[in-house]
Write an enzyme that holds these catalytic residues in place. Structure first.
Site, PDB file in Angstrom:
ATOM      1  N   CYS A 134      65.624  52.871  61.943  1.00 40.39           N
ATOM      2  CA  CYS A 134      64.726  54.033  61.997  1.00 40.39           C
ATOM      3  C   CYS A 134      63.709  53.963  60.868  1.00 40.39           C
ATOM      4  O   CYS A 134      63.916  53.268  59.865  1.00 40.39           O
ATOM      5  CB  CYS A 134      65.510  55.342  61.836  1.00 40.39           C
ATOM      6  SG  CYS A 134      66.742  55.662  63.093  1.00 40.39           S
ATOM      7  N   ASP A 135      62.649  54.726  61.033  1.00 38.00           N
ATOM      8  CA  ASP A 135      61.712  54.936  59.933  1.00 38.00           C
ATOM      9  C   ASP A 135      61.068  56.303  60.110  1.00 38.00           C
ATOM     10  O   ASP A 135      60.655  56.663  61.221  1.00 38.00           O
ATOM     11  CB  ASP A 135      60.637  53.862  59.879  1.00 38.00           C
ATOM     12  CG  ASP A 135      59.892  53.900  58.555  1.00 38.00           C
ATOM     13  OD1 ASP A 135      60.348  53.216  57.617  1.00 38.00           O
ATOM     14  OD2 ASP A 135      58.898  54.627  58.445  1.00 38.00           O
ATOM     15  N   SER A 136      61.000  57.069  59.033  1.00 38.49           N
ATOM     16  CA  SER A 136      60.435  58.421  59.088  1.00 38.49           C
ATOM     17  C   SER A 136      59.238  58.541  58.152  1.00 38.49           C
ATOM     18  O   SER A 136      59.252  58.019  57.033  1.00 38.49           O
ATOM     19  CB  SER A 136      61.489  59.463  58.693  1.00 38.49           C
ATOM     20  OG  SER A 136      62.567  59.477  59.595  1.00 38.49           O
ATOM     21  N   GLY A 182      60.607  57.035  63.916  1.00 39.08           N
ATOM     22  CA  GLY A 182      60.663  55.934  64.873  1.00 39.08           C
ATOM     23  C   GLY A 182      62.083  55.409  64.975  1.00 39.08           C
ATOM     24  O   GLY A 182      62.775  55.268  63.961  1.00 39.08           O
TER      25      GLY A 182
END
Length: 215
Positions: free
Chosen positions: A83-85, A120
């Site tokens: 994930c990436d925030s 994401g």
């Protein structure tokens, strides 16, 4: 013969790990060595949703390489979650502030206003050394920030919490006192959206209930 599928979380985030453990998974953690700053520079003209997905995918590629290098059994099944925030505020994406000055200034601009937290997600399914399925998605959650005063901002920044989290806030920690509300999935704001991961697992033909280590 029943093949057991193991789960890998490609993230150093203790919040993401806690979300997954509370939801019945016990993932192994492998942190990728992706140069996020360099990748962000190369994606400068991309849409915000695409950027967070591309970051999650890059982390997945790095973790896949690590897992494949270790794989011995040809039929080993592994699901990798990455994930990436980032926070979309005033038309610009912001990540982790890293310094107290940046966090303090960001909160002074955000207080009393709203922003979108974009996360994401990438799910990658491995069988042996081959990728047999992958799926990705970006999730947006509206965040309503409290209109807090400078002294409160200074006290929060002094704890160090907002320095190492996307958007300089948490929902499940001290920052939760200063979030008036959200519109969307709370687990995604914490770092990994359970409904989103469930859907993506379905796209790669994995039933989430088969990954539970406890009920």
């Amino acid at each position: 013969m029943v093949t057991t599928t193991s789960v890998v979380l490609g993230s150093a985030s203790p919040a993401r790990l806690r979300v997954l453990r509370d939801a019945g998974l016990d993932p192994r953690v492998i942190v990728s060595a992706v140069d996020e700053d360099a990748l962000l520079s190369s994606l400068a003209t991309a849409a915000p949703h695409e950027i967070v997905v591309r970051l999650a995918a890059a982390k997945a590629d790095a973790v896949v390489a690590t897992v494949v290098a270790e794989t011995r059994a040809d039929d080993a099944e592994v699901v990798i979650l990455t994930c990436d925030s980032m926070l979309l505020f005033d038309g610009a994406l912001t990540g982790k502030p890293h310094t107290a000055d940046v966090a303090r200034e960001q909160w002074r601009r955000m207080r009393g206003r709203t922003a979108e937290l974009l996360t994401g997600h990438q799910v990658t399914r491995l069988r042996g050394d081959a990728v047999v399925g992958s799926a990705h998605s970006a999730v947006a959650t509206l965040i309503r920030f409290a209109d807090i005063d400078d002294a409160t901002i200074d006290a929060y920044v002094a704890t160090g919490e907002p320095l190492s989290v996307a958007g300089a806030f948490t929902l499940d920690g001290l920052g939760g006192w200063f979030i008036d509300g959200i519109d969307g999935d709370p687990s995604s704001v914490i770092g990994i959206g359970l409904p989103t991961v469930r859907r993506l697992l379905g796209e790669v033909d994995v039933d989430i209930t088969t990954l539970w280590t406890r009920t």
